[in-house]
Design a protein around this motif. Structure first.
Motif, PDB file in Angstrom:
ATOM      1  N   ARG A  15      87.021 -51.853  -3.089  1.00  0.00           N
ATOM      2  CA  ARG A  15      87.981 -51.749  -4.202  1.00  0.00           C
ATOM      3  C   ARG A  15      89.188 -52.651  -3.954  1.00  0.00           C
ATOM      4  O   ARG A  15      89.707 -53.267  -4.883  1.00  0.00           O
ATOM      5  CB  ARG A  15      88.441 -50.301  -4.395  1.00  0.00           C
ATOM      6  N   ARG A  18      88.320 -56.060  -4.900  1.00  0.00           N
ATOM      7  CA  ARG A  18      88.286 -56.155  -6.368  1.00  0.00           C
ATOM      8  C   ARG A  18      89.705 -56.208  -6.931  1.00  0.00           C
ATOM      9  O   ARG A  18      89.990 -56.991  -7.838  1.00  0.00           O
ATOM     10  CB  ARG A  18      87.513 -54.977  -6.952  1.00  0.00           C
ATOM     11  N   ARG A  21      91.114 -59.655  -6.369  1.00  0.00           N
ATOM     12  CA  ARG A  21      90.517 -60.605  -7.318  1.00  0.00           C
ATOM     13  C   ARG A  21      91.097 -60.404  -8.717  1.00  0.00           C
ATOM     14  O   ARG A  21      91.504 -61.367  -9.377  1.00  0.00           O
ATOM     15  CB  ARG A  21      88.995 -60.439  -7.335  1.00  0.00           C
ATOM     16  N   ASP A  22      91.161 -59.143  -9.168  1.00  0.00           N
ATOM     17  CA  ASP A  22      91.656 -58.857 -10.512  1.00  0.00           C
ATOM     18  C   ASP A  22      93.121 -59.252 -10.691  1.00  0.00           C
ATOM     19  O   ASP A  22      93.545 -59.601 -11.788  1.00  0.00           O
ATOM     20  CB  ASP A  22      91.478 -57.382 -10.855  1.00  0.00           C
TER      21      ASP A  22
END
Length: 191
Positions: A15, A18, A21-22
């Motif tokens: 997570r 992620r 990246r987000d």
């Protein structure tokens, strides 16, 4: 070390990747680990943070605010002109030398998930985030645990104490010592 991670802790690391990246980050930082343990799936770490009043959406906004690249504005250009530096000329020269868009933030590299990044020796993590992962192992060993759970990740974040995650937590009125005590209390109560 990752072989000691519980399913929840491994999921938190994924997570965090992620989240990074987000949010357009090139590497996973302490702030992304904090966001990862603020997910209800993170178990005890989430329980402690939620009970302390830490809100994931507010943390995400604070991460965005604090990690946004600072653009030089007209006041900055005027200050530089006052000492003989023409900001527009500097920008033009940089782009002439390194190409158009050279001053734009780099796009984060895309990987193929947790295992690929793990195999690269952790180069996808900032030095502080790597330190948090190391400290989570030390915290688990200190407590006599044979595993690393989300609670150990939170203890690692607290013990590191200087990264963006710690700044966000203390900026919201919490003390790192209080968070540590809350985690230890939850662990004792769960035993």
């Amino acid at each position: 070390m990752f072989e000691r991670f519980t399913v929840q802790a491994r999921a938190a690391v994924v997570r965090a990747q992620r989240e990074a990246r987000d949010l357009g980050a090139a590497k996973v930082g302490t702030e992304h680990l904090l966001l990862a343990v603020l997910d209800p799936e993170a178990g005890l770490a989430y329980t402690v943070l939620h009970a302390a009043g830490v809100d994931r959406d507010r943390v995400r906004e604070e991460v965005r605010r604090l990690s946004a690249p600072r653009q030089l504005g007209e006041d900055d250009a005027a200050a530089l002109r006052a000492i003989g530096i023409d900001l527009d000329a500097v920008r033009a020269r940089v782009e002439e030398t390194f190409g158009e868009g050279a001053l734009q933030p780099a796009e984060p590299e895309r990987g193929r998930g947790f295992l690929r990044r793990r195999a690269t020796g952790g180069r996808w993590f900032t030095p502080r985030a790597k330190k948090v992962l190391e400290l989570s192992l030390r915290e688990a060993l200190h407590l006599g645990h044979r595993y690393i759970g989300s609670e150990h990740l939170l203890l690692g974040l607290v013990r590191e104490g200087e990264g963006l995650a710690a700044r966000i937590l203390t900026g919201s009125g919490l003390t790192l010592d209080d968070l540590r005590a809350r985690v230890l209390t939850e662990l004792r109560d769960a035993a």
